[in-house]
Design an enzyme around this catalytic site. Structure first.
Site, short mmCIF file in Angstrom:
data_model
loop_
_atom_site.label_atom_id
_atom_site.label_comp_id
_atom_site.label_asym_id
_atom_site.label_seq_id
_atom_site.Cartn_x
_atom_site.Cartn_y
_atom_site.Cartn_z
N GLY A 257 0.83 -1.34 0.00
CA GLY A 257 -0.11 -0.09 0.01
C GLY A 257 0.77 1.31 -0.09
O GLY A 257 0.35 2.28 0.08
N GLY B 166 2.73 2.33 -2.54
CA GLY B 166 2.96 2.95 -3.89
C GLY B 166 3.88 2.38 -4.77
O GLY B 166 4.38 2.76 -5.62
N LYS B 167 4.34 1.00 -4.50
CA LYS B 167 5.14 0.28 -5.37
C LYS B 167 4.63 0.29 -6.95
O LYS B 167 5.25 0.41 -7.78
CB LYS B 167 5.49 -1.17 -4.85
N SER B 168 3.49 -0.37 -6.90
CA SER B 168 2.85 -0.64 -8.29
C SER B 168 2.36 0.68 -8.82
O SER B 168 2.64 0.63 -10.21
CB SER B 168 1.41 -1.73 -8.18
N TYR B 169 2.02 1.49 -8.09
CA TYR B 169 1.56 3.06 -8.81
C TYR B 169 3.07 3.63 -9.37
O TYR B 169 3.09 3.99 -10.30
CB TYR B 169 1.23 3.88 -7.61
N ASP C 93 8.73 -5.16 -9.15
CA ASP C 93 7.79 -4.84 -8.32
C ASP C 93 7.63 -5.69 -7.16
O ASP C 93 7.15 -7.01 -7.03
CB ASP C 93 6.35 -4.55 -8.77
N GLY D 157 5.40 -6.97 -0.69
CA GLY D 157 5.27 -6.00 0.76
C GLY D 157 6.38 -6.30 1.49
O GLY D 157 6.65 -7.36 2.02
P1 ADP Z 1 1.63 -1.14 -3.19
O1 ADP Z 1 1.94 -1.70 -4.71
O2 ADP Z 1 3.07 -0.65 -2.55
O3 ADP Z 1 1.01 -2.05 -2.33
P2 ADP Z 1 0.03 0.78 -4.71
O4 ADP Z 1 1.07 1.16 -5.80
O5 ADP Z 1 -1.09 -0.20 -5.02
O6 ADP Z 1 0.90 0.23 -3.47
O7 ADP Z 1 -0.49 2.01 -3.87
C1 ADP Z 1 -1.59 2.01 -2.83
C2 ADP Z 1 -2.55 3.03 -3.18
O8 ADP Z 1 -2.24 4.43 -3.41
C3 ADP Z 1 -2.95 3.12 -4.97
O9 ADP Z 1 -4.69 3.40 -4.80
C4 ADP Z 1 -2.25 4.26 -5.45
O10 ADP Z 1 -2.83 4.78 -6.53
C5 ADP Z 1 -1.97 5.20 -4.38
N1 ADP Z 1 -0.81 6.01 -4.58
C6 ADP Z 1 0.29 5.25 -4.28
N2 ADP Z 1 1.32 6.12 -4.59
C7 ADP Z 1 1.00 7.48 -4.94
C8 ADP Z 1 1.38 8.61 -5.42
N3 ADP Z 1 2.73 9.00 -5.23
N4 ADP Z 1 0.49 9.67 -5.62
C9 ADP Z 1 -0.75 9.28 -5.51
N5 ADP Z 1 -1.20 8.21 -5.25
C10 ADP Z 1 -0.45 7.30 -5.05
MG MG Z 2 1.22 -3.51 -5.63
#
Ligand code: ADP
Ligand code: MG
Length: 370
Positions: free
Chosen positions: A105, A107-110, A252, A255
């Site tokens: 959560g 922001g890795k995948s984002y 990616d 967690g």
């Molecule tokens: P992870 O892959 O690390 O589990 P996600 O990439 O799925 O996390 O991010 C979790 C949520 O936070 C998603 O809804 C994503 O769109 C949002 N998010 C993450 N990083 C950013 C950012 N830099 N700016 C805006 N929204 C973000």
């Molecule tokens: Mg992810």
């Protein structure tokens, strides 16, 4: 010789953190990131003698915590700062690798894949490759070949995310080529001619990743996804044919809370399956490499025998070259801004700090005898 480049990116508060009325504990200034421990009183060090704030310096600190702030770092800025170098490396014939590390959560995948209309590093790097191919082929006699593959490591098993249903997709074997090193046997490779081709494959692979998740508890938080581009360039160097090959791994990771059974948050994850062998080994490999480079920096120190345990996990074995080897490597540590994640965030910042010490040896992969 080149150090691993390390960037930290902080995301906005999410809904859960807002509902908990979480406090903001991350500050960034230039390349520095500061975290505050709100349990320690201002001006004091508490009875434990610990500092209230800790500051780390990275190659980049990306402030993406407030979309309305003039300092907000967009997907495009992350690409301009880190991704364009990856594209450049590919054209020069270097291997490259980008890892995203952080708790679920964060922001890795984002950062790596992004959302539709707000794409992350992987699609932008692919787009960048093709736009430069088009530029180059207009002037040069160079020719290019681009192949992609996309896999997932789940419970130390490799799964092909791009293969048609009928063929073998699960539990692929990792083997070692005498010259080219570790590889995944039977992994499908897809020749792509333009960005549209890549987009189709990425979408298919991402759907595969999520459909597999139904029924299984949050696969994407436990699995590592590796998107690989193999980029071959054939040209004439003073009338002689020559070829460069560049491999780009875009990763990616699972967690980071899966790296430690006890968890920095103090929540004990009971089932053995919650400890991620590849992630634990990645940490051990990074520590060993950091030790090695500190030794090398100090000529008076007695040389220790440092063993780097690449073979202890599928992830580190497959990415051996990217860690201390022939690759230009970038780590992006993603963090939450909220006090409720203090423990995990501090451990991510420390992990990233250690990764800065890794020295790689990128070389141009040239083959003049084609
Ligand atoms: P992870 O892959 O690390 O589990 P996600 O990439 O799925 O996390 O991010 C979790 C949520 O936070 C998603 O809804 C994503 O769109 C949002 N998010 C993450 N990083 C950013 C950012 N830099 N700016 C805006 N929204 C973000
Ligand atoms: Mg992810």
């Amino acid at each position: 010789m080149a150090s691993v480049k390390v960037a930290v990116r902080v995301r906005p508060m999410n809904r859960r953190e807002k509902e908990l009325e979480a406090k903001f504990i991350i500050q960034m200034e230039k390349s520095k990131t500061t975290i505050t421990n709100l349990k320690i009183p201002e001006g004091g060090t508490g009875d434990t003698g610990r500092e209230r704030t800790k500051t780390f310096t990275y190659d980049f600190s990306f402030y993406s915590a407030d979309t309305k702030s003039p300092d907000y770092i967009t997907q495009e800025m992350v690409f301009k700062t880190l991704g364009t170098d990856v594209v450049k490396s590919a054209f020069e014939g270097y291997n490259a690798c980008v890892f995203a590390y952080g708790q679920t959560g964060s922001g890795k995948s984002y950062t790596m894949m992004g959302n539709s209309g707000d794409s992350g590093l992987i699609p932008r790097i692919c787009e960048g490759l093709f736009s430069q191919i088009n530029e180059t082929t207009r002037w040069d006699e160079a020719s290019f070949r681009t192949e992609v593959s996309y896999l997932e490591i789940y419970n130390e098993r490799v799964r092909d995310l791009l293969r048609r249903k009928s063929s073998k997709t699960f539990n692929l074997r990792v083997r070692e080529h005498p010259k080219e090193g570790p590889y995944v046997e039977d992994l499908s490779k897809h020749l792509v001619q333009n960005y549209g081709d890549v987009e189709e494959l990425m979408d298919a692979g991402n759907i595969n990743r999520t459909t597999a998740a139904t029924g299984m508890n949050d696969v994407s938080s436990r699995s590592h996804a590796i998107f690989t581009i193999k980029f071959t360039q054939a040209k004439f160097d003073s009338e002689m044919p020559c070829e460069t090959v560049s491999k780009i791994h875009l990763v990616d990771l699972a967690g980071s809370e899966r790296a430690d059974a006890t968890g920095a948050t103090g929540v004990r994850l009971k089932e053995g399956g919650n400890i991620n062998k590849s992630l634990v080994t990645l940490g051990n490999v990074i520590s060993a490499l950091a030790d090695l480079s500190q030794d090398a920096a100090n000529p008076l120190a007695k040389k220790k025998q440092v063993f780097v345990p690449y073979r202890d996990s599928v992830l580190t074995w497959l990415l051996k070259d990217s860690l201390g080897g022939n690759s230009k490597t970038i780590m992006i540590a993603t963090i939450s801004p909220a006090d409720v994640n203090y423990g995990e965030t501090l451990s991510t910042l420390r992990y990233a700090n250690r990764a800065k010490n890794i020295i790689n040896k990128p070389t141009i992969n040239e083959d003049a005898n084609v």
